[in-house]
Design a protein around this motif. Sequence first.
Motif, PDB file in Angstrom:
ATOM      1  N   HIS A  66       0.876  -1.175   0.000  1.00 52.17           N
ATOM      2  CA  HIS A  66       0.000   0.000   0.000  1.00 52.17           C
ATOM      3  C   HIS A  66       0.898   1.204   0.000  1.00 52.17           C
ATOM      4  N   GLN A  67       0.714   1.997  -1.017  1.00 52.09           N
ATOM      5  CA  GLN A  67       1.647   3.104  -1.108  1.00 52.09           C
ATOM      6  C   GLN A  67       0.950   4.394  -0.766  1.00 52.09           C
ATOM      7  N   PHE A  68       1.299   4.892   0.362  1.00 53.97           N
ATOM      8  CA  PHE A  68       0.802   6.190   0.732  1.00 53.97           C
ATOM      9  C   PHE A  68       1.845   7.197   0.272  1.00 53.97           C
ATOM     10  N   PRO A  69       1.442   8.051  -0.618  1.00 52.59           N
ATOM     11  CA  PRO A  69       2.411   8.977  -1.194  1.00 52.59           C
ATOM     12  C   PRO A  69       3.193   9.725  -0.129  1.00 52.59           C
ATOM     13  N   ALA A  70       2.505  10.062   0.949  1.00 47.94           N
ATOM     14  CA  ALA A  70       3.191  10.842   1.968  1.00 47.94           C
ATOM     15  C   ALA A  70       4.351  10.061   2.578  1.00 47.94           C
ATOM     16  N   MET A  71       4.081   8.778   2.846  1.00 42.67           N
ATOM     17  CA  MET A  71       5.131   7.936   3.416  1.00 42.67           C
ATOM     18  C   MET A  71       6.296   7.817   2.437  1.00 42.67           C
ATOM     19  N   GLN A  72       5.909   7.628   1.193  1.00 44.04           N
ATOM     20  CA  GLN A  72       6.940   7.449   0.180  1.00 44.04           C
ATOM     21  C   GLN A  72       7.821   8.695   0.075  1.00 44.04           C
ATOM     22  N   ARG A  73       7.159   9.806   0.045  1.00 41.16           N
ATOM     23  CA  ARG A  73       7.934  11.048  -0.076  1.00 41.16           C
ATOM     24  C   ARG A  73       8.854  11.242   1.116  1.00 41.16           C
ATOM     25  N   ILE A  83      17.414   1.903  -3.869  1.00 46.00           N
ATOM     26  CA  ILE A  83      17.415   0.666  -4.639  1.00 46.00           C
ATOM     27  C   ILE A  83      15.991   0.447  -5.128  1.00 46.00           C
ATOM     28  N   LEU A  84      15.829   0.386  -6.417  1.00 46.01           N
ATOM     29  CA  LEU A  84      14.511   0.159  -6.998  1.00 46.01           C
ATOM     30  C   LEU A  84      14.461  -1.284  -7.486  1.00 46.01           C
ATOM     31  N   VAL A  85      13.630  -2.060  -6.865  1.00 44.53           N
ATOM     32  CA  VAL A  85      13.622  -3.497  -7.148  1.00 44.53           C
ATOM     33  C   VAL A  85      12.394  -3.865  -7.970  1.00 44.53           C
ATOM     34  N   TYR A  86      12.619  -4.631  -9.000  1.00 47.25           N
ATOM     35  CA  TYR A  86      11.496  -5.268  -9.673  1.00 47.25           C
ATOM     36  C   TYR A  86      11.793  -6.750  -9.754  1.00 47.25           C
ATOM     37  N   SER A  87      10.793  -7.491 -10.166  1.00 51.33           N
ATOM     38  CA  SER A  87      11.001  -8.921 -10.307  1.00 51.33           C
ATOM     39  C   SER A  87      11.148  -9.250 -11.777  1.00 51.33           C
ATOM     40  N   CYS A  88      12.163 -10.027 -12.091  1.00 47.77           N
ATOM     41  CA  CYS A  88      12.377 -10.425 -13.483  1.00 47.77           C
ATOM     42  C   CYS A  88      11.181 -11.219 -14.007  1.00 47.77           C
ATOM     43  N   THR A  89      10.385 -11.724 -13.106  1.00 46.71           N
ATOM     44  CA  THR A  89       9.254 -12.545 -13.524  1.00 46.71           C
ATOM     45  C   THR A  89       7.991 -11.713 -13.714  1.00 46.71           C
ATOM     46  N   VAL A 103       9.012  10.292  -8.572  1.00 47.93           N
ATOM     47  CA  VAL A 103       8.933  11.019  -7.297  1.00 47.93           C
ATOM     48  C   VAL A 103      10.334  11.324  -6.791  1.00 47.93           C
ATOM     49  N   ILE A 104      11.212  10.356  -6.929  1.00 44.99           N
ATOM     50  CA  ILE A 104      12.593  10.593  -6.492  1.00 44.99           C
ATOM     51  C   ILE A 104      13.178  11.762  -7.274  1.00 44.99           C
ATOM     52  N   ARG A 105      12.924  11.732  -8.558  1.00 43.20           N
ATOM     53  CA  ARG A 105      13.476  12.786  -9.404  1.00 43.20           C
ATOM     54  C   ARG A 105      12.939  14.142  -8.959  1.00 43.20           C
ATOM     55  N   GLU A 106      11.627  14.184  -8.703  1.00 43.95           N
ATOM     56  CA  GLU A 106      11.048  15.461  -8.287  1.00 43.95           C
ATOM     57  C   GLU A 106      11.580  15.903  -6.934  1.00 43.95           C
ATOM     58  N   THR A 107      11.636  14.928  -6.033  1.00 44.47           N
ATOM     59  CA  THR A 107      12.031  15.283  -4.675  1.00 44.47           C
ATOM     60  C   THR A 107      13.483  15.705  -4.591  1.00 44.47           C
ATOM     61  N   LYS A 108      14.276  15.041  -5.367  1.00 43.22           N
ATOM     62  CA  LYS A 108      15.707  15.277  -5.232  1.00 43.22           C
ATOM     63  C   LYS A 108      16.224  16.358  -6.171  1.00 43.22           C
ATOM     64  N   GLY A 109      15.320  17.065  -6.787  1.00 47.51           N
ATOM     65  CA  GLY A 109      15.746  18.226  -7.541  1.00 47.51           C
ATOM     66  C   GLY A 109      16.193  17.930  -8.956  1.00 47.51           C
ATOM     67  N   GLY A 110      16.961  18.840  -9.476  1.00 46.27           N
ATOM     68  CA  GLY A 110      17.291  18.852 -10.910  1.00 46.27           C
ATOM     69  C   GLY A 110      18.133  17.692 -11.381  1.00 46.27           C
ATOM     70  N   ALA A 111      18.370  17.704 -12.664  1.00 46.40           N
ATOM     71  CA  ALA A 111      19.047  16.582 -13.296  1.00 46.40           C
ATOM     72  C   ALA A 111      20.463  16.401 -12.757  1.00 46.40           C
ATOM     73  N   ASN A 112      21.113  17.510 -12.503  1.00 46.06           N
ATOM     74  CA  ASN A 112      22.484  17.405 -12.018  1.00 46.06           C
ATOM     75  C   ASN A 112      22.537  16.717 -10.664  1.00 46.06           C
ATOM     76  N   GLU A 113      21.616  17.133  -9.842  1.00 48.43           N
ATOM     77  CA  GLU A 113      21.611  16.528  -8.516  1.00 48.43           C
ATOM     78  C   GLU A 113      21.230  15.067  -8.587  1.00 48.43           C
ATOM     79  N   LEU A 114      20.260  14.807  -9.463  1.00 44.10           N
ATOM     80  CA  LEU A 114      19.781  13.433  -9.549  1.00 44.10           C
ATOM     81  C   LEU A 114      20.906  12.497  -9.969  1.00 44.10           C
ATOM     82  N   ALA A 115      21.717  12.978 -10.876  1.00 42.98           N
ATOM     83  CA  ALA A 115      22.795  12.126 -11.375  1.00 42.98           C
ATOM     84  C   ALA A 115      23.766  11.764 -10.256  1.00 42.98           C
TER      85      ALA A 115
END
Lengths: 200, 667
Positions: A66-73, A83-89, A103-115
């Motif tokens: 259950h993803q509560f956006p607030a918690m995630q943010r 670490i972003l995990v998916y299942s190969c299956t 969301v990570i991208r938005e939260t953590k700011g611009g492209a330079n910072e994200l990199a």
Amino acid sequence: MPEQSNDYRVVVFGAGGVGKSSLVLRFVKGTFRESYIPTIEDTYRQVISCNKNICTLQITDTTGSHQFPAMQRLSISKGHAFILVYSCTSRQSLEELRPIWEVIRETKGGANELASIPIMLVGNKCDETENREVSAAEGEAEAKSWGCHFMETSAKTNHNVKELFAELLNLEKNRNISLQLEKKGQLKGTRKLKEKCMVM
Amino acid sequence: MTGSCERIDIGHNCVEVACDYTKRKHVLRLSSPASNTELLLQADDTLTMAHWIRDLQTHAIAQSASESNISPHQGKSRKLPATSPRKSSATEATLPPSPKSKTWKGRVAKQFRRIQAGAGSPNSPHPPYPPGTNIGVPLQHCVSSTFSEFVPLLVELCTNVVESKGLEIIGIYRVPGNTAAVSSLTEAVNKGLDSSVLAQDPRWSDVNVISSLLKSFFRRLPDSLLTTELYPAFIQADKIEDPVQRMNTIKKLVHELPDHHFQTLKYILQHLKRVVDNAEVNKMEARNLAIVFGPTLVRAGGDDMVTMVTDMSHQCRIVETLILNVDWFFDESESLNPVDTVELSTGVDHHGPTNPSLLLNNIHKMEGIQQSVSAKDIVSSILFAANRKINRSVSSSKAFSSHSTQGHLSTSASTSKIACSLPPPPSSTATSPTNPQPPGSSNEHPTSSPSCKPPAPSPHSPVAQCISQSVMFSGNIAKKLQSPEEEQEGGGGGVSPSGSSGAITSYTGLSANTQERIRRFEQETLAMLHKEYKLNMDKDSKRELELDDKSLDSSTLSSNELRPSSESISSNSLNLSRLSSSCATSPSPSLQRSPRSPRLATRSSSATHMKRLKTGKELENESSPASGSTDSLTLQDVTRSQSQHILASDEGSQRRGSVTRVHSRQC
């Protein structure tokens, strides 16, 4: 809130049932469980040392159910590396990561910072070759389009698990070489065997 | 009412509480996006207002359902069979001449306000609910299902899909559906729920999408299913220690829910029960479903993260309880108050499996022991007893000297003291696992605890080892810390021998490695305690001086409390280990005997469940480092400042509250 220099937070995201907890538990404890229990949220701490200083690696295992956006943010804003995990299956589980990454991208700011933020895209359950829905190449391509690094793991067979975390910490040196190099260098060699009781 | 008594089109209006209108209380707002008007109405009290809102919304639904063919002002006939029959007579377009209007006193102000919508009025921050919307609107606003006016049609459709296709899917409700599909389906659903059209939509055949849609429906309800109003009461009810009382309170609360919420809750829980019945295939046991649904169904209003995190374990436990006992909870014929046999068994049945398993998880993490019945019993008893004792010592810590102050500040220390002073429950459960003694009797021989001395050359030797470690922690630390307390308590004579002997003998059966780990742990703990002791000495010295005179009295008091408290512990251990049905007939004797118990019980249960939140995922056969036990001992710290755990994790090691886990790797 002042930045705690001796606390390094890694947050693990992913859809329900992809093996986030399994990965973390494999790394932290070296075990694998067959049981099927959703996570609410767990935090694991591991003491690593950097140049004779004690540093806490804090791994937050989030819920996929259950993803509560607030918690995630909150987790994202507190996290240093992700670490972003998916299942190969499950192709679906890979697609689930896109909104989180955004969301990570938005939260953590611009492209330079994200990199400069260590983000690993991880295809877990790579041992399940029969049920595979996402090839390694696809995962890699996705990671490239997101500008993050990629790795396939299997918590079950302990494939690439240690490497995943080592690599993640390794990435951190891009941001702050002087500090992060220590972390990277110390990760494998001088991890303290001794457990720390942190009761204050 | 002035000259503006014109006809108001309810069907096109959006009804909501005008919470932003602060000049008067109990004001509801009728806003009409079509004509850019707003109507503020004041009711006598909250209840009246709620009634009005509900009725107006029902009208709006009925009318919006029929508006496609019929002019809104004549909306008497209803197209959808699903809409409420109860309200059919009141679908007038004018302000309803409902009988409730009589309850409005003459002084009630009815204010007409015409506000240009484009003016950016602060009075309309909430988007109105467009007619036909099904997701993100109050339950009353949703299109009703085919069988009940109170259950939304969407819920019925989703559960039908899940039950026809999803009962055997692994991780149903856990594994999310395609986000894009869910959101587009949400849009489609909000444009109208025509089941024949929806049935052809390929997205309806994807069970994971549908299950996500259903979760999203509940998550986006403006008022959660258990209602914001009753939320605090539910959480409080879940903290009740006595299982019977807890169940009764929750049941009472459930029956206080508004009709829509009550019926929908009943329906969804019955559905979830059917999912659980297939748990062998889909792996979604009640607990798993509760983890998924708990925060969705039970939530406070607003986005208060502290509340969310603090109460999450309770939210889950409430839902788990509800799922497991859905038939009992919604059986209206049964009276609520008398404690009859049915309720008793229900309560105990539920309580049994929950708590020990939580503790067990913890234990397995601690020592990596193999699963065995007596292992569960012994160790969970110890831990449970320890938790309770911690609470007790916290509450009476002022009475003790600086040593006990030290102890209560450091959870490890207090835990240790307890583990050592309370061998009886484990011993009784261990030696006679199938033949439980009554709660009181096990207590009367506190020192006869052979099973505490390791290592028994039995199939349970890992168990014994585990115990011995627990006891040993206690032993060594207790030796140093507890003696002043014992003197004060006077009655502690029976306690200390078992504690110290446990400490000495317990080393013998252990591997050198384990011994080393334990010693190190003890050293570190003591060092930590010492540090803290120093820190707190300054703070406490003044208070202690003041309290000095009183401390004698209060220590007497505390020694009196010791016995009831340990009795309650033993009874709880028995309850936990599900050994005794006879326990159920005399639940928690401590509640009557010890004046402090109720409060302690609350704390204890919250501790237990916070633990679950942290460790709900451990498995039996995990081998783990000794630091695991550190974790379990610091449990109380976690509980005391749960909010810090997540919100203030920046403070990291500076705050004891954020010391959640210290895991070391065995390289």
